[in-house]
Design a protein around this motif. Structure first.
Motif, PDB file in Angstrom:
ATOM      1  N   VAL A 310      48.226  48.317  44.305  1.00  0.00           N
ATOM      2  CA  VAL A 310      47.120  48.912  43.990  1.00  0.00           C
ATOM      3  C   VAL A 310      46.551  47.955  42.817  1.00  0.00           C
ATOM      4  O   VAL A 310      46.846  47.617  42.150  1.00  0.00           O
ATOM      5  CB  VAL A 310      47.749  50.334  43.306  1.00  0.00           C
ATOM      6  N   GLY A 311      44.935  47.717  43.556  1.00  0.00           N
ATOM      7  CA  GLY A 311      44.540  46.381  42.115  1.00  0.00           C
ATOM      8  C   GLY A 311      43.138  47.454  42.166  1.00  0.00           C
ATOM      9  O   GLY A 311      42.429  48.544  43.137  1.00  0.00           O
ATOM     10  N   SER A 312      42.282  47.058  41.464  1.00  0.00           N
ATOM     11  CA  SER A 312      41.227  47.953  40.646  1.00  0.00           C
ATOM     12  C   SER A 312      39.924  46.597  41.202  1.00  0.00           C
ATOM     13  O   SER A 312      38.527  46.700  40.942  1.00  0.00           O
ATOM     14  CB  SER A 312      40.979  47.579  38.811  1.00  0.00           C
ATOM     15  N   GLY A 313      40.316  45.943  41.656  1.00  0.00           N
ATOM     16  CA  GLY A 313      39.183  45.455  42.131  1.00  0.00           C
ATOM     17  C   GLY A 313      38.822  43.848  41.092  1.00  0.00           C
ATOM     18  O   GLY A 313      37.309  42.968  41.597  1.00  0.00           O
ATOM     19  N   HIS A 442      45.361  40.306  48.980  1.00  0.00           N
ATOM     20  CA  HIS A 442      45.877  39.718  47.639  1.00  0.00           C
ATOM     21  C   HIS A 442      44.758  38.154  47.608  1.00  0.00           C
ATOM     22  O   HIS A 442      45.223  37.114  48.708  1.00  0.00           O
ATOM     23  CB  HIS A 442      47.368  39.014  48.251  1.00  0.00           C
ATOM     24  N   ALA A 443      43.513  38.265  46.984  1.00  0.00           N
ATOM     25  CA  ALA A 443      42.806  37.160  46.975  1.00  0.00           C
ATOM     26  C   ALA A 443      43.382  36.348  46.061  1.00  0.00           C
ATOM     27  O   ALA A 443      42.897  36.352  45.115  1.00  0.00           O
ATOM     28  CB  ALA A 443      40.677  38.119  46.355  1.00  0.00           C
ATOM     29  N   ASN A 444      44.261  36.238  46.048  1.00  0.00           N
ATOM     30  CA  ASN A 444      45.552  34.962  45.153  1.00  0.00           C
ATOM     31  C   ASN A 444      45.098  33.466  45.097  1.00  0.00           C
ATOM     32  O   ASN A 444      45.510  32.820  44.561  1.00  0.00           O
ATOM     33  CB  ASN A 444      46.842  35.257  45.489  1.00  0.00           C
ATOM     34  N   GLU A 445      43.603  32.581  45.724  1.00  0.00           N
ATOM     35  CA  GLU A 445      43.952  31.436  45.611  1.00  0.00           C
ATOM     36  C   GLU A 445      42.332  31.510  44.424  1.00  0.00           C
ATOM     37  O   GLU A 445      41.799  31.323  44.907  1.00  0.00           O
ATOM     38  CB  GLU A 445      43.401  31.123  47.239  1.00  0.00           C
ATOM     39  N   THR A 458      44.219  42.163  43.892  1.00  0.00           N
ATOM     40  CA  THR A 458      44.083  42.515  44.620  1.00  0.00           C
ATOM     41  C   THR A 458      43.444  43.533  44.957  1.00  0.00           C
ATOM     42  O   THR A 458      43.353  45.244  43.608  1.00  0.00           O
ATOM     43  CB  THR A 458      46.030  42.814  43.409  1.00  0.00           C
ATOM     44  N   VAL A 459      42.897  44.248  45.998  1.00  0.00           N
ATOM     45  CA  VAL A 459      42.024  45.242  46.175  1.00  0.00           C
ATOM     46  C   VAL A 459      43.212  45.798  46.828  1.00  0.00           C
ATOM     47  O   VAL A 459      43.494  45.621  48.151  1.00  0.00           O
ATOM     48  CB  VAL A 459      40.806  44.954  46.645  1.00  0.00           C
TER      49      VAL A 459
END
Length: 499
Positions: A310-313, A442-445, A458-459
């Protein structure tokens, strides 16, 4: 003149002779009948016929005399002896009752088949034989939606593995998700106020057909000779869907994610496959919270306090670009770039190899962003008949080349399609049935090695994908059916409790 008189006299003479012959024939027949006894007539029918043959030929057709042949009287008793036996009385209809229990339009629903007779019966205990006709009440778009299991999922004949010998006074009960039948666009018909008519089994023969119903049957007797007539199909009472969610007291067992509308239903869950078809309502709780998450854009809350899915964007470096107001509350930049994730609403797959999920990531902010979005960054939570499975995303590599980063302007989006068999365990979709797939990006780059200030977050998708698998290595049901005691009405249960 004299010649004419001679001719007329001859005519009168011939007519008189014919009349005399006829009178003589009649008197001779009467005299013969008086002299001959009934025994002689029976013993010598051939001689009487031979004597009567020339006399019958001597009489003219205009005399009107008729002689009955002796064979005609002998044929009369034979015709009476060939009368058809009376048809047996028709058998009573099958004492099977089908009920649909629908506490809410979204499900789960309950299928119940009762044996209301005094003799056992044989039924196919399979919810895939259910057909629905849903009438919507919208005057502008009023229509009838017909819902049924697809050809690849519905049994082509009687499912022998699901054959259940139902004793008198007992029932078969199964919980299911109505979206298994009303799939895709037909799901919109499952709304409050819709009228639902249900048919279980196979269709009856046409009205113009005089043939008896042929197998397969939805209910048939186990006796020989049968105690009641077989039924190709059974109709359930018409019901109207409610507008709200069911009260919590109707589901006393929902703490564990199950669906048990009554005390009788708790006995009706013989195996995990009954509740597995209703597992689609499990992700409904996070869905209700998801729309509020993108709006709750509070950088003061640490990212570690949130679950991984769960992510807030918001970017992970949440303290960047924020300040504190006079009241101490953080200032939120409503125009800042942020991602919103959505997945396709449904996907119909013929087999686990052909399951494809399409995800769309959109920049809902006003300013552009630089971000790297790759298929390996997607994580999937799969809720299905065998439980919940997590298809994890790959960890960050910090080795993304520069051309893999893209710039998304405000309102721009990017689509990513992925074969789930490539990222999920092999047994995730091992059974036929209905699944709910929730995607998380998971946009982690961060791109620090390339001197980039890339967007990281993390969306979780705002909606889940409803997935239906028609064919799989494992069957639709994992256990054999079993009968339970027919639940009593609530009024009788209250009376028993009072006693």
């Amino acid at each position: 003149m004299r010649t004419r008189l001679v001719r007329i006299a001859s005519l009168f003479t011939s007519a008189a002779s014919i009349a005399a012959a006829a009178l003589g024939l009649a008197s001779s027949l009467a005299f013969a009948e008086e002299k001959s006894s009934p025994a002689q007539q029976v013993e010598k029918p051939g001689s009487a016929a031979a004597a009567e043959k020339p006399k019958a030929g001597a009489a003219s057709p205009s005399s009107g005399a008729s002689v009955a042949a002796p064979g005609a009287s002998a044929a009369a008793p034979k015709a009476s002896a060939k009368k058809k036996p009376p048809a047996p009385p028709p058998l009573p209809p099958a004492p099977a009752r089908v009920w649909l229990i629908a506490p809410s339009p979204q499900g789960p629903w309950t299928l119940r088949i009762d044996n209301a007779g005094e003799r056992p019966m044989r039924i196919p205990a399979d919810v895939r034989l259910l057909r629905l006709e849903v009438d919507t009440l919208n005057k502008r778009t009023k229509k009838t939606v017909r819902c049924a299991a697809p050809a690849g999922l519905k049994p082509s004949g009687f499912p022998e593995r699901r054959a259940l010998l139902l004793p008198p006074g007992q029932s078969y009960m199964e919980h299911f998700d109505p979206r298994l039948l009303c799939f895709g666009k037909d799901e919109a018909a499952l709304a409050g106020g819709s009228v639902v008519r249900a048919w279980y089994g196979w269709g009856p023969p046409p009205k113009w057909s005089r043939k008896a119903p042929a197998a397969p049957f939805a209910a048939e007797s186990t006796d020989d000779p049968p105690a009641f007539a077989p039924a190709p199909g059974l109709a359930a009472p018409t019901l109207v869907l409610s507008y709200g969610l069911p009260a919590r007291k109707e589901f006393p067992g929902d703490e564990g994610g199950g669906a048990e509308p009554s005390a009788g239903d708790r006995q009706a869950q013989p195996s995990a496959d009954m509740t597995a078809q209703a597992s689609g309502d499990k992700p409904a709780q996070p869905q209700a919270d998801k729309p509020a998450q993108p709006q709750a854009d509070k950088p003061a809350q640490p990212q570690a306090d949130k679950p991984a899915g769960v992510g807030s964007g918001q970017p992970e470096s949440s303290g960047k670009g924020h300040g504190a107001g006079l009241s101490g509350e953080p200032i939120v930049d409503a125009n800042a770039p942020r991602l919103e994730l959505r997945s396709e609403p449904w996907s119909d797959a013929a087999s686990p190899r052909s399951i494809v999920v399409r995800v769309t990531a959109k920049n809902v902010g006003k300013r552009p962003m630089t971000v790297a979005i790759r298929p390996r960054m997607l994580e999937f939570h799969v809720a299905g008949p065998n439980g919940t499975t997590v298809c994890e995303a790959a960890p960050p590599t910090d080795a993304i080349p520069r051309d893999m980063y893209r710039t998304l302007k405000g309102g721009a989006s990017v689509d990513v399609s992925l074969l789930l068999r490539e990222v999920c365990p092999a047994d995730t979709f091992a059974r036929e049935g209905l699944y709910e797939v929730t995607a998380t990006l998971h946009a982690n780059e961060a791109g620090t090695g390339l001197n980039l200030d890339a967007y990281t977050a993390t969306v979780t998708a705002t909606n889940a994908t409803l997935l239906r698998v028609k064919s799989a290595p494992e069957p639709f049901y994992a256990a054999a059916p079993r009968a339970v005691q027919t639940p009593k009405p609530e009024a009788e249960q209250e009376g028993d409790n009072a006693d």
